[in-house]
Write an enzyme that holds these catalytic residues in place. Sequence first.
Site, PDB file in Angstrom:
ATOM      1  N   SER A 138       0.712  -1.265   0.105  1.00 63.59           N
ATOM      2  CA  SER A 138       0.095   0.106   0.065  1.00 63.59           C
ATOM      3  C   SER A 138       0.972   1.174  -0.090  1.00 63.59           C
ATOM      4  O   SER A 138       2.277   1.201   0.236  1.00 63.59           O
ATOM      5  CB  SER A 138      -0.852  -0.247   1.388  1.00 63.59           C
ATOM      6  N   TYR A 151      -1.820  -1.001  10.281  1.00 60.72           N
ATOM      7  CA  TYR A 151      -1.851  -1.077   9.028  1.00 60.72           C
ATOM      8  C   TYR A 151      -0.578  -0.641   8.159  1.00 60.72           C
ATOM      9  O   TYR A 151       0.186  -1.374   7.511  1.00 60.72           O
ATOM     10  CB  TYR A 151      -3.120  -0.528   8.432  1.00 60.72           C
TER      11      TYR A 151
HETATM   12  P1  NAD Z   1     -11.560  -6.015   0.415  1.00 59.79           P
HETATM   13  O1  NAD Z   1     -12.387  -5.931   2.015  1.00 59.79           O
HETATM   14  O2  NAD Z   1     -12.718  -5.580  -0.773  1.00 59.79           O
HETATM   15  O3  NAD Z   1     -10.905  -7.631   0.151  1.00 59.79           O
HETATM   16  C1  NAD Z   1     -10.410  -8.257   1.271  1.00 59.79           C
HETATM   17  C2  NAD Z   1     -10.264  -9.540   0.824  1.00 59.79           C
HETATM   18  O4  NAD Z   1      -9.415 -10.273   1.858  1.00 59.79           O
HETATM   19  C3  NAD Z   1     -11.637 -10.134   0.856  1.00 59.79           C
HETATM   20  O5  NAD Z   1     -11.551 -11.270  -0.110  1.00 59.79           O
HETATM   21  C4  NAD Z   1     -11.726 -10.814   2.289  1.00 59.79           C
HETATM   22  O6  NAD Z   1     -12.775 -11.948   2.412  1.00 59.79           O
HETATM   23  C5  NAD Z   1     -10.291 -11.327   2.531  1.00 59.79           C
HETATM   24  N1  NAD Z   1      -9.779 -11.582   3.868  1.00 59.79           N
HETATM   25  C6  NAD Z   1      -9.932 -10.626   4.891  1.00 59.79           C
HETATM   26  N2  NAD Z   1      -9.607 -11.312   6.071  1.00 59.79           N
HETATM   27  C7  NAD Z   1      -9.312 -12.471   5.748  1.00 59.79           C
HETATM   28  C8  NAD Z   1      -8.648 -13.753   6.389  1.00 59.79           C
HETATM   29  N3  NAD Z   1      -8.405 -13.494   7.782  1.00 59.79           N
HETATM   30  N4  NAD Z   1      -8.517 -14.730   5.731  1.00 59.79           N
HETATM   31  C9  NAD Z   1      -8.834 -14.894   4.249  1.00 59.79           C
HETATM   32  N5  NAD Z   1      -9.258 -13.789   3.877  1.00 59.79           N
HETATM   33  C10 NAD Z   1      -9.376 -12.558   4.416  1.00 59.79           C
HETATM   34  O7  NAD Z   1     -10.156  -5.131   0.684  1.00 59.79           O
HETATM   35  P2  NAD Z   1      -9.419  -4.597  -0.929  1.00 59.79           P
HETATM   36  O8  NAD Z   1      -9.476  -3.090  -0.554  1.00 59.79           O
HETATM   37  O9  NAD Z   1      -9.704  -5.481  -2.154  1.00 59.79           O
HETATM   38  O10 NAD Z   1      -7.871  -4.959  -0.079  1.00 59.79           O
HETATM   39  C11 NAD Z   1      -7.166  -5.953  -0.828  1.00 59.79           C
HETATM   40  C12 NAD Z   1      -5.733  -5.656  -0.312  1.00 59.79           C
HETATM   41  O11 NAD Z   1      -5.293  -4.281  -1.037  1.00 59.79           O
HETATM   42  C13 NAD Z   1      -5.362  -5.556   1.105  1.00 59.79           C
HETATM   43  O12 NAD Z   1      -4.171  -6.296   1.508  1.00 59.79           O
HETATM   44  C14 NAD Z   1      -5.376  -3.959   1.377  1.00 59.79           C
HETATM   45  O13 NAD Z   1      -4.740  -3.519   2.490  1.00 59.79           O
HETATM   46  C15 NAD Z   1      -4.841  -3.572   0.185  1.00 59.79           C
HETATM   47  N6  NAD Z   1      -4.916  -2.006  -0.227  1.00 59.79           N
HETATM   48  C16 NAD Z   1      -6.306  -1.702  -0.710  1.00 59.79           C
HETATM   49  C17 NAD Z   1      -6.431  -0.351  -0.881  1.00 59.79           C
HETATM   50  C18 NAD Z   1      -7.734   0.192  -0.983  1.00 59.79           C
HETATM   51  O14 NAD Z   1      -7.813   1.562  -1.316  1.00 59.79           O
HETATM   52  N7  NAD Z   1      -8.543  -0.509  -0.969  1.00 59.79           N
HETATM   53  C19 NAD Z   1      -5.312   0.548  -1.035  1.00 59.79           C
HETATM   54  C20 NAD Z   1      -4.023  -0.052  -0.578  1.00 59.79           C
HETATM   55  C21 NAD Z   1      -3.754  -1.549  -0.513  1.00 59.79           C
END
Ligand code: NAD
Length: 256
Positions: A138, A151
């Site tokens: 991130s 985080y």
């Molecule tokens: P999201 O909530 O849409 O998806 C998260 C996924 O992780 C889901 O499939 C959920 O079921 C799964 N998950 C959560 N806890 C879990 C566990 N204990 N075991 C197995 N699966 C689990 O979130 P997202 O925004 O798509 O995030 C995905 C990645 O991208 C994360 O690592 C997040 O930190 C990173 N990220 C997101 C953003 C953003 O703006 N959305 C920005 C930077 C980084």
Amino acid sequence: MLKGKTALVTGSTSGIGLGIAKALAQQGANIVLNGFGDSEGPKAEIAALGVKVAYHGADMSQPTDIEAMMRYAADQFGRVDILVNNAGIQHVARIENFPVERWDAIIAINMSSAFHATRLALPAMQTANWGRIINLASVHGLVGSAEKSAYVTAKHGVIGLTKVTALENATSGVTCNAICPGWVLTPLVQKQVDAKAAAGNISIEEATKQLLIEKEPSVQFTTPEELGALAVFFCSPAANNVRGVAWNMDGGWTAQ
Ligand code: NAD
């Protein structure tokens, strides 16, 4: 380009993980999905792209579950060629109020799970002399934001793990790189928008605009499709010697 390869994407029932899984499937890779919630919908979306798809519901906070998932993937498809460490959660609170249980969960799911999946995936990749490990870090792996201690700590750790994984395999066909998105409108971020709207007694639309303006000069979200295209690039021959980078797609957030 990826026909015959197998990609395991953690946390791929939603958001960025599902977007990356689809992009890899569009290149012909078979997919192992993981994550909570509905898995049938995502499975059908991937199958419609003409590749094989499997699902394992490992809880990424549990090393024994991760071991079972990696064994399952090998049983289904022979081995994992591409590992995308993507599962992640968020919790927002000042350090003095941060629930210890949320700290432990974020460190386990957002950081330690990447170590466990990587240590289990590497031997087969090393034997094949080809592998791609892509860690969803991130912008918070590069800079901090208040109220996101766990985080930010976990994501900085993931970038460290990315560099060491890349270095330990630098003379082989196994590469490891990190992707650093800014804001992406997924359920993880929607919760933060909703909280901002409630706290400021403003509309969801206004809260969304404020969230973007505060951090991103482009005032626009990065999309799961754009992140998927970057993951495909990391898997391409052009990226054979791209090793240990933390590549931001953040609308200028960290350029300021
Ligand atoms: P999201 O909530 O849409 O998806 C998260 C996924 O992780 C889901 O499939 C959920 O079921 C799964 N998950 C959560 N806890 C879990 C566990 N204990 N075991 C197995 N699966 C689990 O979130 P997202 O925004 O798509 O995030 C995905 C990645 O991208 C994360 O690592 C997040 O930190 C990173 N990220 C997101 C953003 C953003 O703006 N959305 C920005 C930077 C980084």
